[in-house]
Each structure stands twice: as structure tokens, then as C-alpha cells.
Design an enzyme around this catalytic site. Sequence first.
Site, mmCIF file in Angstrom:
data_model
loop_
_atom_site.group_PDB
_atom_site.id
_atom_site.type_symbol
_atom_site.label_atom_id
_atom_site.label_comp_id
_atom_site.label_asym_id
_atom_site.label_seq_id
_atom_site.Cartn_x
_atom_site.Cartn_y
_atom_site.Cartn_z
ATOM 1 N N CYS A 4 0.842 -1.196 0.000
ATOM 2 C CA CYS A 4 0.000 0.000 0.000
ATOM 3 C C CYS A 4 0.883 1.254 0.000
ATOM 4 C CB CYS A 4 -0.922 -0.006 1.213
ATOM 5 S SG CYS A 4 -1.827 1.540 1.435
ATOM 6 N N ASP A 30 -0.368 16.577 -0.913
ATOM 7 C CA ASP A 30 -0.767 15.810 -2.092
ATOM 8 C C ASP A 30 0.220 16.091 -3.217
ATOM 9 O OD1 ASP A 30 -3.728 14.470 -3.118
ATOM 10 O OD2 ASP A 30 -2.268 15.083 -4.644
ATOM 11 N N HIS A 46 -4.053 0.609 8.378
ATOM 12 C CA HIS A 46 -4.557 0.431 7.018
ATOM 13 C C HIS A 46 -6.048 0.121 7.057
ATOM 14 C CE1 HIS A 46 -4.569 -0.451 2.729
ATOM 15 N NE2 HIS A 46 -5.459 -1.381 3.041
ATOM 16 N N THR A 94 -8.584 6.464 -5.981
ATOM 17 C CA THR A 94 -7.449 5.846 -6.685
ATOM 18 C C THR A 94 -6.505 5.122 -5.736
ATOM 19 O OG1 THR A 94 -6.202 7.920 -6.601
ATOM 20 C CG2 THR A 94 -7.502 7.502 -8.583
ATOM 21 N N HIS A 97 -6.451 3.326 0.515
ATOM 22 C CA HIS A 97 -6.156 3.521 1.942
ATOM 23 C C HIS A 97 -6.910 4.793 2.303
ATOM 24 C CE1 HIS A 97 -3.075 3.465 5.453
ATOM 25 N NE2 HIS A 97 -3.916 4.474 5.688
ATOM 26 N N HIS A 99 -8.439 8.138 3.169
ATOM 27 C CA HIS A 99 -7.768 9.433 3.347
ATOM 28 C C HIS A 99 -8.769 10.565 3.246
ATOM 29 C CE1 HIS A 99 -7.508 8.116 -0.867
ATOM 30 N NE2 HIS A 99 -7.614 9.389 -1.218
ATOM 31 N N HIS A 101 -8.949 14.389 2.008
ATOM 32 C CA HIS A 101 -8.319 15.522 1.333
ATOM 33 C C HIS A 101 -8.713 16.777 2.110
ATOM 34 C CE1 HIS A 101 -7.523 13.512 -2.670
ATOM 35 N NE2 HIS A 101 -8.468 12.695 -2.214
HETATM 36 P P1 AMP Z 1 -8.097 9.645 -4.337
HETATM 37 O O1 AMP Z 1 -8.201 9.835 -5.812
HETATM 38 O O2 AMP Z 1 -9.187 10.294 -3.555
HETATM 39 O O3 AMP Z 1 -7.898 8.188 -3.984
HETATM 40 O O4 AMP Z 1 -6.816 10.450 -3.888
HETATM 41 C C1 AMP Z 1 -5.529 9.971 -3.988
HETATM 42 C C2 AMP Z 1 -4.627 11.169 -3.911
HETATM 43 O O5 AMP Z 1 -3.326 10.719 -3.619
HETATM 44 C C3 AMP Z 1 -4.545 11.984 -5.212
HETATM 45 O O6 AMP Z 1 -4.963 13.320 -4.967
HETATM 46 C C4 AMP Z 1 -3.072 11.895 -5.586
HETATM 47 O O7 AMP Z 1 -2.586 13.089 -6.147
HETATM 48 C C5 AMP Z 1 -2.432 11.587 -4.263
HETATM 49 N N1 AMP Z 1 -1.163 10.883 -4.322
HETATM 50 C C6 AMP Z 1 -0.845 9.807 -5.087
HETATM 51 N N2 AMP Z 1 0.421 9.420 -4.850
HETATM 52 C C7 AMP Z 1 0.908 10.262 -3.907
HETATM 53 C C8 AMP Z 1 2.172 10.398 -3.249
HETATM 54 N N3 AMP Z 1 3.185 9.552 -3.496
HETATM 55 N N4 AMP Z 1 2.321 11.403 -2.357
HETATM 56 C C9 AMP Z 1 1.322 12.238 -2.098
HETATM 57 N N5 AMP Z 1 0.108 12.163 -2.671
HETATM 58 C C10 AMP Z 1 -0.097 11.209 -3.584
HETATM 59 ZN ZN ZN Z 2 -2.421 1.294 3.591
#
Ligand code: AMP
Ligand code: ZN
Length: 113
Positions: A4, A30, A46, A94, A97, A99, A101
Site C-alpha cells: 500500500c 498531495d 490500514h 485511486t 487507503h 484518506h 483531502h
Molecule cells: P483519491 O483519488 O481520492 O484516492 O486520492 C488519492 C490522492 O493521492 C490523489 O490526490 C493523488 O494526487 C495523491 N497521491 C498519489 N500518490 C501520492 C504520493 N506519493 N504522495 C502524495 N500524494 C499522492
Molecule cells: Zn495502507
Amino acid sequence: MSDCLFCGIANHEIPSEIVYEDDKICVYKDIQPQAPVHVLMIPKKHIASLDDTTDEDQELLGYMMCKVKDIVKLMGITDGYRVVSNNGDDAQQTVKHLHLHILGKRKFTWPPG
Ligand code: AMP
Ligand code: ZN
């Protein structure tokens, strides 16, 4: 969870710009910011999405929600902000895990896209 991405960030195995962490949560910038301030708050535990929470997670989820205002203050947001959690395919989650925003320092529209 070993494969993950966000667990990797929480465990400091994958580099990120962490702005806050404690024993329960990690908050970092982000990688593709959608606002002047765009950070992600994750539980260190997780949990794939809100669908995967149990009653045992009530305290943790409450802790996260109550921490939002502290992160908002830390990031210098003064005029309102948006908190978003995408869950599942229709919401285009995407990273599997859970989260939050946290977005700020610009005007937002409603409804979201
Ligand atoms: P979601 O589409 O709601 O699952 O949000 C996933 C978020 O993770 C997106 O806004 C991506 O830009 C962000 N993201 C993906 N990889 C990373 C990373 N390595 N560091 C920080 N943010 C990331
Ligand atoms: Zn995780």
C-alpha cells in the site's frame, strides 16, 4: 499493508512532504495539489475505505475529524476549507487507503465534479 502506497508513506518508506504526524495519523502534501493547500490525512492503520471501517474504528475516525481544524490552522487556512473523502469507483478513489483531502486557500464551487 506491505503493498500500500499510503502505508509506505506512513512508515517513512516512501518519501513525502509530511506536515504532521502522531501515533494515529499522518498528514502530507498531495503530490498533485488541487488548491494552494492540499494535504491528505490518513490513519496509520490500514483501512481501505469507509466501507471497511468497523465499530472499533469509531474513536480513530472521530480523532481524525477533530484533528482537521488543527491541520487547517497549521497550514495557515483562515477563510474556510473543504474536506473530501473519495470512496469506491464512482467517486474515483485511486488509492485504497482511507484518506481525507483537506483543501484550502481558494474558493470552491458546488456541486463538485
Ligand atoms: P483519491 O483519488 O481520492 O484516492 O486520492 C488519492 C490522492 O493521492 C490523489 O490526490 C493523488 O494526487 C495523491 N497521491 C498519489 N500518490 C501520492 C504520493 N506519493 N504522495 C502524495 N500524494 C499522492
Ligand atoms: Zn495502507
